[in-house]
Design an enzyme around this catalytic site. Structure first.
Site, short mmCIF file in Angstrom:
data_model
loop_
_atom_site.label_atom_id
_atom_site.label_comp_id
_atom_site.label_asym_id
_atom_site.label_seq_id
_atom_site.Cartn_x
_atom_site.Cartn_y
_atom_site.Cartn_z
CG HIS A 170 8.73 -1.03 3.43
ND1 HIS A 170 9.51 -0.01 3.93
CD2 HIS A 170 7.81 -0.45 2.64
CE1 HIS A 170 9.06 1.14 3.46
NE2 HIS A 170 8.03 0.91 2.67
CG HIS A 172 5.23 -1.61 -1.12
ND1 HIS A 172 4.18 -1.11 -0.41
CD2 HIS A 172 6.27 -0.75 -0.90
CE1 HIS A 172 4.54 0.01 0.21
NE2 HIS A 172 5.81 0.25 -0.08
P1 AMP Z 1 6.62 3.46 1.73
O1 AMP Z 1 6.03 4.69 1.11
O2 AMP Z 1 7.20 2.52 0.72
O3 AMP Z 1 7.58 3.80 2.84
O4 AMP Z 1 5.38 2.68 2.33
C1 AMP Z 1 5.13 2.55 3.68
C2 AMP Z 1 3.94 1.66 3.81
O5 AMP Z 1 3.82 1.26 5.15
C3 AMP Z 1 2.62 2.31 3.41
O6 AMP Z 1 2.01 1.52 2.38
C4 AMP Z 1 1.81 2.31 4.69
O7 AMP Z 1 0.43 2.08 4.47
C5 AMP Z 1 2.46 1.18 5.47
N1 AMP Z 1 2.37 1.28 6.91
C6 AMP Z 1 2.69 2.36 7.68
N2 AMP Z 1 2.49 2.07 8.99
C7 AMP Z 1 2.04 0.79 9.04
C8 AMP Z 1 1.66 -0.09 10.11
N3 AMP Z 1 1.71 0.29 11.39
N4 AMP Z 1 1.24 -1.35 9.79
C9 AMP Z 1 1.21 -1.74 8.50
N5 AMP Z 1 1.55 -0.96 7.45
C10 AMP Z 1 1.96 0.29 7.72
#
Ligand code: AMP
Ligand code: ZN
Length: 139
Positions: free
Chosen positions: A100, A102
């Site tokens: 993903h 950001h």
């Molecule tokens: P990372 O640390 O790069 O893996 O970031 C994961 C991101 O996913 C975090 O910013 C979370 O807030 C976001 N996240 C986790 N679950 C969900 C969800 N169900 N919907 C939207 N964002 C999410």
């Protein structure tokens, strides 16, 4: 599709999300725990853990979506800039094991930091060491 992947569940519609962009290959939605107003995640619909696991076409589609969305996200929240980045691997802070990107809007004086702040202690590398690293990457 990975059975216990939260982002695959979003792609499948099993978990709700605030979708802001969708193509055959890519989905973008608001981060549920935003670091800033408008914090958006852009993902390939197909499950892959690491950015290096993406096929060329999918990597291209993902980056095209990021390039299209970044200015849209910024203008939607009247931001002054944005940080765009991937936490690739647990050591880099990746919590959700599905690639993903950001897109984090930034505002003048918001107290945040640039991407330079994500590294650990800076290494003191000699020219020879820099040459060796460059050669290893270029190989
Ligand atoms: P990372 O640390 O790069 O893996 O970031 C994961 C991101 O996913 C975090 O910013 C979370 O807030 C976001 N996240 C986790 N679950 C969900 C969800 N169900 N919907 C939207 N964002 C999410
Ligand atoms: Zn997944």
């Amino acid at each position: 599709m990975s059975d216990d992947c939260v982002f695959c569940s979003i792609v499948d519609g099993d978990i709700p999300a605030r979708t802001v962009h969708e193509t055959d290959d890519v989905l973008a939605f608001l981060d549920a725990n935003p670091l800033a107003r408008g914090h958006t995640l852009v993902i390939p619909k197909a499950h892959a853990r690491h950015v290096g696991d993406l096929e060329d076409d999918l990597a291209s589609a993902l980056f095209a979506a990021v390039a299209e969305l970044t200015p849209r996200v910024q203008s939607a929240v009247d931001a002054d800039g944005a940080n765009v980045g991937i936490n690739d691997g647990e050591a880099a802070g990746q919590e959700v094991p599905h690639v993903h990107v950001h897109v984090i809007p930034r505002f003048d004086g918001d107290g945040g930091a640039p991407l330079h702040a994500v590294g650990g202690e800076r290494p003191d590398l000699s020219d020879d060491e820099l040459d060796a690293v460059a050669d290893a990457i270029a190989e």
